[in-house]
Design an enzyme around this catalytic site. Structure first.
Site, PDB file in Angstrom:
ATOM      1  N   CYS A 180      38.846  22.793  26.510  1.00 12.52           N
ATOM      2  CA  CYS A 180      39.244  22.610  27.911  1.00 12.52           C
ATOM      3  C   CYS A 180      40.513  21.780  28.027  1.00 12.52           C
ATOM      4  O   CYS A 180      41.165  21.787  29.065  1.00 12.52           O
ATOM      5  CB  CYS A 180      38.123  21.950  28.700  1.00 12.52           C
ATOM      6  SG  CYS A 180      36.632  22.958  28.808  1.00 12.52           S
ATOM      7  N   GLU A 195      43.466  29.764  32.940  1.00  7.73           N
ATOM      8  CA  GLU A 195      42.975  29.323  31.628  1.00  7.73           C
ATOM      9  C   GLU A 195      42.700  30.528  30.736  1.00  7.73           C
ATOM     10  O   GLU A 195      41.976  31.440  31.134  1.00  7.73           O
ATOM     11  CB  GLU A 195      41.705  28.495  31.799  1.00  7.73           C
ATOM     12  CG  GLU A 195      41.226  27.859  30.508  1.00  7.73           C
ATOM     13  CD  GLU A 195      40.041  26.927  30.716  1.00  7.73           C
ATOM     14  OE1 GLU A 195      39.955  25.912  30.007  1.00  7.73           O
ATOM     15  OE2 GLU A 195      39.190  27.223  31.591  1.00  7.73           O
ATOM     16  N   GLU A 240      32.134  19.130  33.646  1.00  7.55           N
ATOM     17  CA  GLU A 240      33.456  19.265  33.000  1.00  7.55           C
ATOM     18  C   GLU A 240      33.781  20.746  32.960  1.00  7.55           C
ATOM     19  O   GLU A 240      33.134  21.513  32.233  1.00  7.55           O
ATOM     20  CB  GLU A 240      33.466  18.680  31.591  1.00  7.55           C
ATOM     21  CG  GLU A 240      34.854  18.703  30.984  1.00  7.55           C
ATOM     22  CD  GLU A 240      34.876  18.624  29.469  1.00  7.55           C
ATOM     23  OE1 GLU A 240      35.571  19.454  28.834  1.00  7.55           O
ATOM     24  OE2 GLU A 240      34.186  17.740  28.925  1.00  7.55           O
ATOM     25  N   LYS A 300      20.188  23.642  27.631  1.00 10.25           N
ATOM     26  CA  LYS A 300      20.386  25.083  27.465  1.00 10.25           C
ATOM     27  C   LYS A 300      21.719  25.260  26.737  1.00 10.25           C
ATOM     28  O   LYS A 300      22.787  25.202  27.330  1.00 10.25           O
ATOM     29  CB  LYS A 300      20.426  25.784  28.832  1.00 10.25           C
ATOM     30  CG  LYS A 300      20.015  27.274  28.805  1.00 10.25           C
ATOM     31  CD  LYS A 300      20.926  28.177  27.972  1.00 10.25           C
ATOM     32  CE  LYS A 300      22.245  28.434  28.658  1.00 10.25           C
ATOM     33  NZ  LYS A 300      23.105  29.404  27.866  1.00 10.25           N
TER      34      LYS A 300
END
Length: 507
Positions: A292, A393, A258, A183
């Site tokens: 990331c 973040e 992750e 996906k």
């Protein structure tokens, strides 16, 4: 040749199931935008539960088929090698399609995608080199292991590195003999669909690599919680990982997640300052900071702090923002208007919390691309560990700078985070570098470098940055179930119930 993205017509796509693209039954369609212009370039379905189930049935049939499931290991390794060749033959098309879809400058996209065929070659090599173990045990017995592919890998991929992050998983999936339903991000599905087509044309059996499109909170959720998955691979935000991971745990699926990151970069005063600044700009702004492992927290020794901030300001303001297809462009847009607004909201948060805005902090204007999602590369200084821009973040071209006193202070600041994906160290003191690498809470550490990866080197985080590893033998081995076989090599008679009193060993 300078390509105009405006010349691209709107394409209508379905899902890729059982070796070809099919119309989804969900009904509703989602727009896919060019982030550099804001224009709609494609439409994809928001897949329903029936669409996901169809792809899963196709994957299960392929896994159990003689054509794929019964394929000899060496034949499969040769096929994966041919897929790498097919990938390489189509790189130019894939470079341009990915730049169109996610807005990264063409030079960046080319540099990243050109490495991906070797991911498949590496894992094909592991398949050829794989050996099951013969285990010495007590007594007259032969003990050995057999490894069998686990089955269906459900893979939810993000928008920031659509092909690279897909291929980190896909190469191991195919080389191990597993199958997958992917996906992709609803923002960036185009190169995933194209790669599936390329691989089938190169000889990959139908059903081995299926693609379902749709929103993460609907199609992605349905895939993660499907009762027939054997492994979940997801790259995305920490909250998304918690939700998807909990769903996959209900069927006891293997997991590789992750998730978020807040990479600390520790810069010591024995490291060349200009080089440290160049690494800082690269780590913070490559991919418009949408990685990331973005170098989002620079921790700089107090003796060089002011000079570092001044030089980073100058370097940041020299970065050329523009049309991603222009070879001179060094920074493209973020993925969406929503992401642009999120980054700008953190600029306001940083100012409100008392951090010093060094440069950037606003949307960027690009002539001819006024509706694109561009953000000025942004640097904040005098940031403390209690500020939100230190802890949360941002996922954009945004970094902060914080001073530290000594090695212990640098480590305290670096580890003051729930995240633990990556960390970086800038020092010429070899002993110090290894001491810090051992103590910093991270799954990946770069010493005097940043953002480097290799298919042989494990990749993954700790804490709120996820679980499991991609790349390396760690990833390959996690695609198998291990069966232990114990063979009696003696010919001694055995009757427990006749000789119970004299038996000295039950197990």
């Amino acid at each position: 040749m300078n390509i105009s993205a405006k010349a691209v017509a709107v394409e209508i796509h379905g899902n890729f199931v059982d070796g070809h693209e099919i119309e989804a039954g969900g009904g509703s369609m989602l727009d896919v935008h060019n982030p550099a212009t804001g224009e709609v370039i494609a439409q994809i379905p928001n897949s329903s539960a029936d669409d996901v189930d169809l792809a899963m049935r196709s994957a299960r049939a392929a896994f159990e088929s003689r054509e794929w499931g019964g394929m000899d290991v060496r034949a499969r390794a040769r096929l994966v090698g041919r897929l790498a060749d097919a990938f390489e033959a189509n790189l130019e098309q894939l470079y341009r399609l990915e730049t169109l879809n996610n807005g990264r400058p063409l030079n960046e996209t080319r540099a990243q995608l050109s490495r991906l065929p070797d991911f498949f070659r590496y894992f094909a090599g592991l398949a050829l080199a794989r050996r099951d173990a013969v285990i010495p045990v007590e007594g007259s017995y032969l003990s050995y292991t057999l490894r069998t592919p686990i089955g269906i890998v459900a893979n939810c991929t993000p928008f920031n590195h659509p092909l690279m992050i897909l291929c980190k998983s896909l190469a191991a999936v195919l080389a191990s003999g597993c199958v997958t339903v992917v996906k992709p991000s609803e923002y960036t599905p185009l190169t995933t669909l194209k790669l599936a087509q390329i691989f089938v044309e190169a000889g990959l059996p139908p059903g081995v690599f299926n693609v379902v499109n749709g929103l993460g909170q609907s199609a992605g959720k349905m895939l993660a919680e499907h009762s027939d998955i054997n492994k979940l691979v997801l790259t995305g935000g920490t909250e998304a990982g918690r939700i998807a991971g909990a769903a996959a745990a209900k069927v006891f699926a293997h997991q590789t997640l992750e998730l978020g990151g807040k990479t600390p970069v520790m810069v010591f005063d024995d490291f060349e300052l200009d080089r440290a600044v160049n690494y800082a700009a690269f780590g913070a702004f490559i991919g418009a900071g949408q990685t990331c492992v973005c170098a989002s927290r620079h921790l700089v020794q107090a003796s060089i702090y002011d000079e570092f901030v001044a030089k980073l300001k100058a370097k940041t303001e020299s970065i050329r923002i523009g049309n991603p297809f222009d070879p001179a462009t060094q920074l493209g847009p973020v993925i969406s208007a929503r992401q642009r607004d999120r980054v700008l909201s953190y600029c306001a948060i940083g100012c409100a919390d008392g951090a010093r805005l060094v440069t950037g902090g606003a949307a960027a204007r690009v002539t001819g691309h006024e509706n694109g999602y561009f953000v000025q590369p942004t640097v904040f200084a005098d940031v403390t560990s209690r500020m939100r821009i230190f802890q949360e973040e941002v996922f954009g071209p945004f970094t902060s700078v914080t001073p530290f006193k000594d090695e212990d202070d640098a480590l305290r600041l670096a580890n003051d985070s729930p995240f633990g994906l990556a960390a970086a160290i800038r020092t010429r003191d070899v002993a110090r570098a290894h001491r810090i690498a051992a103590r910093v809470k991270a799954g990946i550490v770069w010493i005097n470098d940043h953002h480097r990866l290799d298919p042989a080197s494990p990749w993954g985080g700790v804490g709120s940055s996820g679980v499991g590893r991609e790349f390396g033998t760690e990833s390959f081995d996690d695609h198998f179930s291990t069966k232990s076989v114990m063979v009696a090599t003696h010919d001694q008679p055995f009757d427990w119930y006749r000789d119970t009193a004299t038996q000295r060993r039950l197990n």
